[in-house]
Design a protein around this motif. Structure first.
Motif, PDB file in Angstrom:
ATOM      1  N   TYR A 208       4.937  27.243  -9.608  1.00 48.81           N
ATOM      2  CA  TYR A 208       4.372  26.313 -10.585  1.00 48.81           C
ATOM      3  C   TYR A 208       3.142  25.626  -9.996  1.00 48.81           C
ATOM      4  CZ  TYR A 208       3.814  22.188 -13.529  1.00 48.81           C
ATOM      5  OH  TYR A 208       3.304  21.208 -14.348  1.00 48.81           O
ATOM      6  N   VAL A 209       2.087  25.555 -10.796  1.00 45.46           N
ATOM      7  CA  VAL A 209       0.903  24.772 -10.428  1.00 45.46           C
ATOM      8  C   VAL A 209       0.590  23.844 -11.593  1.00 45.46           C
ATOM      9  CG1 VAL A 209      -0.088  26.500  -8.876  1.00 45.46           C
ATOM     10  CG2 VAL A 209      -0.665  26.559 -11.309  1.00 45.46           C
ATOM     11  N   LEU A 210      -0.099  22.758 -11.278  1.00 46.29           N
ATOM     12  CA  LEU A 210      -0.422  21.760 -12.293  1.00 46.29           C
ATOM     13  C   LEU A 210      -1.178  22.406 -13.453  1.00 46.29           C
ATOM     14  CD1 LEU A 210      -0.242  18.708 -12.905  1.00 46.29           C
ATOM     15  CD2 LEU A 210      -2.532  18.466 -11.907  1.00 46.29           C
ATOM     16  N   GLY A 211      -0.675  22.189 -14.664  1.00 49.72           N
ATOM     17  CA  GLY A 211      -1.288  22.774 -15.853  1.00 49.72           C
ATOM     18  C   GLY A 211      -0.464  23.876 -16.477  1.00 49.72           C
ATOM     19  N   ASP A 212       0.502  24.455 -15.727  1.00 45.32           N
ATOM     20  CA  ASP A 212       1.380  25.474 -16.290  1.00 45.32           C
ATOM     21  C   ASP A 212       2.287  24.876 -17.350  1.00 45.32           C
ATOM     22  OD1 ASP A 212       0.408  27.605 -14.851  1.00 45.32           O
ATOM     23  OD2 ASP A 212       1.847  27.401 -13.213  1.00 45.32           O
ATOM     24  N   ASP A 213       2.651  25.668 -18.334  1.00 50.28           N
ATOM     25  CA  ASP A 213       3.526  25.221 -19.422  1.00 50.28           C
ATOM     26  C   ASP A 213       4.940  25.010 -18.885  1.00 50.28           C
ATOM     27  OD1 ASP A 213       4.907  24.754 -21.764  1.00 50.28           O
ATOM     28  OD2 ASP A 213       3.898  26.355 -22.878  1.00 50.28           O
ATOM     29  N   MET A 214       5.447  23.779 -19.047  1.00 50.54           N
ATOM     30  CA  MET A 214       6.797  23.443 -18.550  1.00 50.54           C
ATOM     31  C   MET A 214       7.873  24.272 -19.241  1.00 50.54           C
ATOM     32  SD  MET A 214       6.367  21.101 -16.218  1.00 50.54           S
ATOM     33  CE  MET A 214       7.968  20.310 -16.057  1.00 50.54           C
ATOM     34  N   ARG A 215       7.574  24.747 -20.453  1.00 48.67           N
ATOM     35  CA  ARG A 215       8.569  25.526 -21.198  1.00 48.67           C
ATOM     36  C   ARG A 215       8.822  26.890 -20.561  1.00 48.67           C
ATOM     37  NH1 ARG A 215       5.715  25.167 -26.987  1.00 48.67           N
ATOM     38  NH2 ARG A 215       3.960  25.583 -25.575  1.00 48.67           N
ATOM     39  N   ASN A 216       7.914  27.307 -19.666  1.00 49.36           N
ATOM     40  CA  ASN A 216       8.047  28.622 -19.044  1.00 49.36           C
ATOM     41  C   ASN A 216       8.719  28.572 -17.672  1.00 49.36           C
ATOM     42  OD1 ASN A 216       6.760  29.858 -21.225  1.00 49.36           O
ATOM     43  ND2 ASN A 216       4.723  29.647 -20.301  1.00 49.36           N
ATOM     44  N   ILE A 217       9.308  27.415 -17.320  1.00 48.79           N
ATOM     45  CA  ILE A 217       9.978  27.311 -16.018  1.00 48.79           C
ATOM     46  C   ILE A 217      11.193  28.246 -15.988  1.00 48.79           C
ATOM     47  CG2 ILE A 217      11.321  25.801 -14.495  1.00 48.79           C
ATOM     48  CD1 ILE A 217       9.546  23.499 -15.348  1.00 48.79           C
ATOM     49  N   ASN A 218      11.281  29.012 -14.920  1.00 48.01           N
ATOM     50  CA  ASN A 218      12.418  29.920 -14.708  1.00 48.01           C
ATOM     51  C   ASN A 218      13.402  29.189 -13.799  1.00 48.01           C
ATOM     52  OD1 ASN A 218      14.158  31.982 -13.619  1.00 48.01           O
ATOM     53  ND2 ASN A 218      12.658  33.509 -14.304  1.00 48.01           N
ATOM     54  N   MET A 229       9.469  27.402 -10.195  1.00 49.77           N
ATOM     55  CA  MET A 229       8.906  28.718 -10.479  1.00 49.77           C
ATOM     56  C   MET A 229       8.767  28.876 -11.989  1.00 49.77           C
ATOM     57  SD  MET A 229       8.655  29.950  -7.398  1.00 49.77           S
ATOM     58  CE  MET A 229       8.379  31.709  -7.597  1.00 49.77           C
ATOM     59  N   VAL A 230       7.691  29.548 -12.432  1.00 49.99           N
ATOM     60  CA  VAL A 230       7.459  29.723 -13.861  1.00 49.99           C
ATOM     61  C   VAL A 230       7.248  31.197 -14.178  1.00 49.99           C
ATOM     62  CG1 VAL A 230       6.467  27.424 -14.236  1.00 49.99           C
ATOM     63  CG2 VAL A 230       4.972  29.326 -13.618  1.00 49.99           C
ATOM     64  N   ASN A 231       7.618  31.563 -15.400  1.00 51.35           N
ATOM     65  CA  ASN A 231       7.333  32.912 -15.896  1.00 51.35           C
ATOM     66  C   ASN A 231       5.887  32.978 -16.370  1.00 51.35           C
ATOM     67  OD1 ASN A 231      10.006  33.734 -15.507  1.00 51.35           O
ATOM     68  ND2 ASN A 231      10.619  32.984 -17.526  1.00 51.35           N
ATOM     69  N   GLN A 232       5.181  34.021 -15.956  1.00 50.45           N
ATOM     70  CA  GLN A 232       3.800  34.227 -16.412  1.00 50.45           C
ATOM     71  C   GLN A 232       3.777  35.379 -17.390  1.00 50.45           C
ATOM     72  OE1 GLN A 232       0.743  34.204 -13.376  1.00 50.45           O
ATOM     73  NE2 GLN A 232      -0.545  35.604 -14.558  1.00 50.45           N
ATOM     74  N   PHE A 233       3.087  35.168 -18.518  1.00 47.57           N
ATOM     75  CA  PHE A 233       3.006  36.176 -19.578  1.00 47.57           C
ATOM     76  C   PHE A 233       1.561  36.612 -19.768  1.00 47.57           C
ATOM     77  CE2 PHE A 233       6.707  33.566 -20.394  1.00 47.57           C
ATOM     78  CZ  PHE A 233       7.686  34.485 -20.694  1.00 47.57           C
ATOM     79  N   GLN A 234       1.393  37.789 -20.323  1.00 48.84           N
ATOM     80  CA  GLN A 234       0.070  38.268 -20.726  1.00 48.84           C
ATOM     81  C   GLN A 234       0.141  38.758 -22.163  1.00 48.84           C
ATOM     82  OE1 GLN A 234      -1.170  41.608 -18.362  1.00 48.84           O
ATOM     83  NE2 GLN A 234       0.526  42.920 -19.006  1.00 48.84           N
ATOM     84  N   ASP A 235      -1.016  38.742 -22.813  1.00 50.84           N
ATOM     85  CA  ASP A 235      -1.055  39.207 -24.209  1.00 50.84           C
ATOM     86  C   ASP A 235      -0.637  40.663 -24.292  1.00 50.84           C
ATOM     87  OD1 ASP A 235      -1.861  36.796 -25.123  1.00 50.84           O
ATOM     88  OD2 ASP A 235      -3.998  37.323 -25.280  1.00 50.84           O
TER      89      ASP A 235
END
Length: 444
Positions: A208-218, A229-235
């Motif tokens: 997680y880095v500042l600015g990441d969406d909190m809803r994507n926390i794994n 840790m956060v999940n990262q998505f792509q289009d």
């Protein structure tokens, strides 16, 4: 001595001066008092020519030159050809450059005249605009050098024959590449398109880095690593796009020296580049009496090179195109829903209706975009002010044909088939805009 005469060329002023001296000799027969004067002039004239020959021919290889060619020529674009000339004389010379350019350009008066200072190296350039794909053969580079006296010239010959291939317009491809991904692209005619919706697919888990969406926390990964840790998505936007080019007789019509077929080939190359940059898959197909130049849709880096090579090799006799065979081939080979961009041309509503059943059948399984052309000569005729009865008659006929083009657009729209009616010179820009619009709307 024979070699000297082979390289020696007399300037026009020499023949003029010689004619004047002959006239004076004739006059001297009438007035003998002029005889010695005329002989003196003749000897002075002859001595001056000898001096000029001595200046140019005393030493060999006083001029060095080379023609600098690109790796390949870009069809329908201005291609720069460079000539590097080095003057090793101790005096300034005038060079008349005659390059034996390929016969396809039909230029019989090609020449460049430049003065080059003593011991100077100069690079000159000229442009060639090919209008056909294929091989172009350059002959020898001829340079006629004259001293400040300008009485005689010495001919130098450089460069053996060189063959260059003329490819579909990669200059145009690079131009639209820069425009499509530039911040100021709208100033060049690219339309601003709002993305209506998108879907995403999982890419990776990261810290997680500042600015990441909190809803994507794994939370499971966070518990294991003892840090957020956060999940990262792509289009999820990978789509298949096929450029299908009609190489039948309707594509033979020329505009500004370039056929509709070559306009379509240039556009397909520029669009393919944009499609790959947008991470979509792109394929290619051409058809007339049969299907040729087939490439399945891929998103690999090497795909653009494959497409360019296939487009370079498109050959045709401009026969009648078989849309039925095209439909059967698409149904068999393109099994998943794709964007089909069909480059063709319809001059009348009746010509469309003959092929409409096949177009409707293709549109049931795919998103079909039909690209066809405005007749810009007729458009100019409709805008021209009529001065007599013949002009009025021509204008009415031209307006009728233009109206039929608009009817074709309406007919295609009625059956859910998208279309582009475009002037040939705006084909690439309008096709790229339409592709970006379809992509943004998520039509596929």
């Amino acid at each position: 001595m024979f070699k000297l005469f082979k390289q020696l060329y007399l300037q026009k002023r020499v023949y003029i001066a010689l004619g004047c001296i002959i006239a004076l000799f004739i006059l001297a027969f009438i007035f003998p008092i002029l005889y010695k004067v005329v002989w003196g002039l003749f000897l002075l004239f002859f001595a001056t020519i000898l001096v000029d020959i001595t200046i140019l021919f005393t030493k060999k290889d006083k001029i060095q030159a080379t023609r600098i060619l690109p790796e390949k020529l870009s069809n329908s674009d201005d291609n720069h050809i460079y000539i590097s000339i080095e003057n090793k004389y101790n005096i300034a010379v005038q060079c008349e450059i005659i390059d034996e350019i390929p016969f396809q350009f039909q230029r019989r008066d090609f020449e460049i005249i430049k003065s080059i200072a003593a011991k100077e190296l100069k690079t000159l350039s000229y442009t060639l605009r090919p209008t056909e794909r294929g091989e172009y053969v350059f002959g020898k580079l001829n340079i006629y050098v004259s001293s400040p006296l300008k009485l005689v010239s010495k001919r130098y010959i450089f460069c053996d024959q060189a063959t260059l291939a003329t490819y579909p317009s990669f200059i145009q491809m690079k131009k639209y590449d820069l425009i499509a991904f530039s911040k100021n692209k709208y100033a060049f005619g690219m339309k601003k398109i709002r993305k209506i919706g998108n879907t995403t697919e999982f890419e990776q888990i990261k810290e997680y880095v500042l600015g990441d969406d909190m809803r994507n926390i794994n939370w499971k990964a966070t518990a294991k690593s003892n840090q957020l840790m956060v999940n990262q998505f792509q289009d999820e936007n990978t789509e298949s796009v096929y450029n299908i080019i009609d190489r039948g007789r309707v594509m033979q019509m020329p505009f500004n020296g370039l056929s509709l077929l070559d306009y379509s080939i240039n556009s397909a190359l520029a669009l393919s580049n944009v499609i790959l940059k947008k991470n979509d898959k792109v394929g290619l197909m051409t058809f007339a009496e049969n299907i040729t130049n087939q490439l399945p849709a891929e998103s690999k880096i090497s795909q653009l090179h494959k497409i360019m090579e296939q487009l370079y090799r498109v050959n045709t006799n401009f026969v009648e195109s078989d849309f039925g065979k095209l439909y059967a081939h698409i149904r068999h080979k393109i099994t998943h829903r794709s964007l089909i961009i069909l480059y063709t041309n319809f001059e009348s509503i009746s010509s469309l209706k003959r092929q409409l059943p096949y177009l409707r059948a293709i549109a049931k399984s795919h998103v079909l975009l039909v690209v066809f052309f405005e007749n810009t000569e007729l458009t100019k005729l409709t805008n021209k002010k009529a001065k007599n009865t013949d002009d009025i008659f021509d204008k009415v006929i031209a307006e009728k044909f233009n109206f039929e083009k608009r009817l074709i657009v309406n007919e295609l729209t009625k059956y859910g088939i998208q279309s582009i009616l475009t002037p040939p010179e705006d084909l690439s820009l309008n096709t790229i805009n339409k592709y970006l619009q379809i992509k943004a709307k998520g039509t596929l």
